[in-house]
Design a protein around this motif. Structure first.
Motif, PDB file in Angstrom:
ATOM      1  N   LEU A   1      47.823  31.604 -19.894  1.00 33.78           N
ATOM      2  CA  LEU A   1      46.385  31.565 -19.683  1.00 33.78           C
ATOM      3  C   LEU A   1      46.177  31.839 -18.198  1.00 33.78           C
ATOM      4  O   LEU A   1      46.678  31.090 -17.353  1.00 33.78           O
TER       5      LEU A   1
ATOM      6  N   ALA B   1      43.825  32.551 -14.763  1.00 38.82           N
ATOM      7  CA  ALA B   1      42.526  32.283 -14.133  1.00 38.82           C
ATOM      8  C   ALA B   1      42.485  33.012 -12.799  1.00 38.82           C
ATOM      9  O   ALA B   1      43.477  33.057 -12.077  1.00 38.82           O
TER      10      ALA B   1
ATOM     11  N   SER C   1      37.954  28.435 -12.075  1.00 42.39           N
ATOM     12  CA  SER C   1      38.244  28.957 -13.417  1.00 42.39           C
ATOM     13  C   SER C   1      39.487  28.297 -13.994  1.00 42.39           C
ATOM     14  O   SER C   1      39.539  27.972 -15.182  1.00 42.39           O
ATOM     15  N   GLY C   2      40.490  28.103 -13.178  1.00 38.79           N
ATOM     16  CA  GLY C   2      41.702  27.426 -13.618  1.00 38.79           C
ATOM     17  C   GLY C   2      41.438  25.987 -14.013  1.00 38.79           C
ATOM     18  O   GLY C   2      41.936  25.500 -15.026  1.00 38.79           O
TER      19      GLY C   2
ATOM     20  N   VAL D   1      39.895  25.728 -17.438  1.00 40.20           N
ATOM     21  CA  VAL D   1      40.901  25.837 -18.506  1.00 40.20           C
ATOM     22  C   VAL D   1      41.607  24.492 -18.678  1.00 40.20           C
ATOM     23  O   VAL D   1      41.806  24.014 -19.793  1.00 40.20           O
TER      24      VAL D   1
ATOM     25  N   SER E   1      39.649  21.964 -20.530  1.00 38.11           N
ATOM     26  CA  SER E   1      39.308  22.330 -21.901  1.00 38.11           C
ATOM     27  C   SER E   1      40.320  21.700 -22.863  1.00 38.11           C
ATOM     28  O   SER E   1      41.201  20.949 -22.452  1.00 38.11           O
TER      29      SER E   1
ATOM     30  N   GLN F   1      42.436  23.531 -24.549  1.00 39.49           N
ATOM     31  CA  GLN F   1      43.570  24.451 -24.658  1.00 39.49           C
ATOM     32  C   GLN F   1      44.871  23.691 -24.408  1.00 39.49           C
ATOM     33  O   GLN F   1      44.911  22.781 -23.592  1.00 39.49           O
TER      34      GLN F   1
ATOM     35  N   VAL G   1      48.117  23.272 -22.566  1.00 41.79           N
ATOM     36  CA  VAL G   1      48.670  23.709 -21.288  1.00 41.79           C
ATOM     37  C   VAL G   1      49.881  22.831 -21.000  1.00 41.79           C
ATOM     38  O   VAL G   1      49.764  21.610 -20.915  1.00 41.79           O
TER      39      VAL G   1
END
Length: 108
Positions: free
Chosen positions: A17, A19, A24-25, A28, A31, A33, A35
């Motif tokens: 993923l 960013a 932006s990172g 993520v 979120s 998601q 990771v």
């Protein structure tokens, strides 16, 4: 450099993923998601890599982090910059060294 690392990670079988900046990172990381590892530069504009990692920890307490820096390790702000599940690699580095370090981090 980011594009090369993304390509290497993909070649090694990792799902990446990407960013374009710190905010932006962080989005993520905040979120839902999956990771497993954050790879970030120490010296980012706006939110730096350590700020991103620290902000992500409440939601992801066991997040593994690999910081990259163009500064020598002894030039980092404080001796306690790295905490549990954090490592540092100094640029420039050969891609095979990065691959080995990633393998070590991910198997812990």
């Amino acid at each position: 450099m980011r594009k090369l690392i993304v390509e290497l990670l993909g070649d090694l079988g990792y799902r990446v993923l990407e960013a374009e900046d710190g905010p932006s990172g962080l989005a993520v990381l905040q979120s839902d998601q999956q990771v497993d590892l954050l790879i970030t530069d120490v010296g980012l504009p706006g939110l730096n890599g350590r700020q991103i990692a620290d902000a992500a920890r409440p939601k992801r307490p066991g997040l593994k982090v690999l910081f990259m820096t163009g500064y020598a390790e002894n030039a980092l702000p404080a001796h306690d910059f790295l905490t549990q599940d954090m490592e540092l690699i100094t640029k420039p580095f050969p891609m095979d060294v990065l691959a080995q370090r990633l393998g070590k981090i991910m198997t812990r």
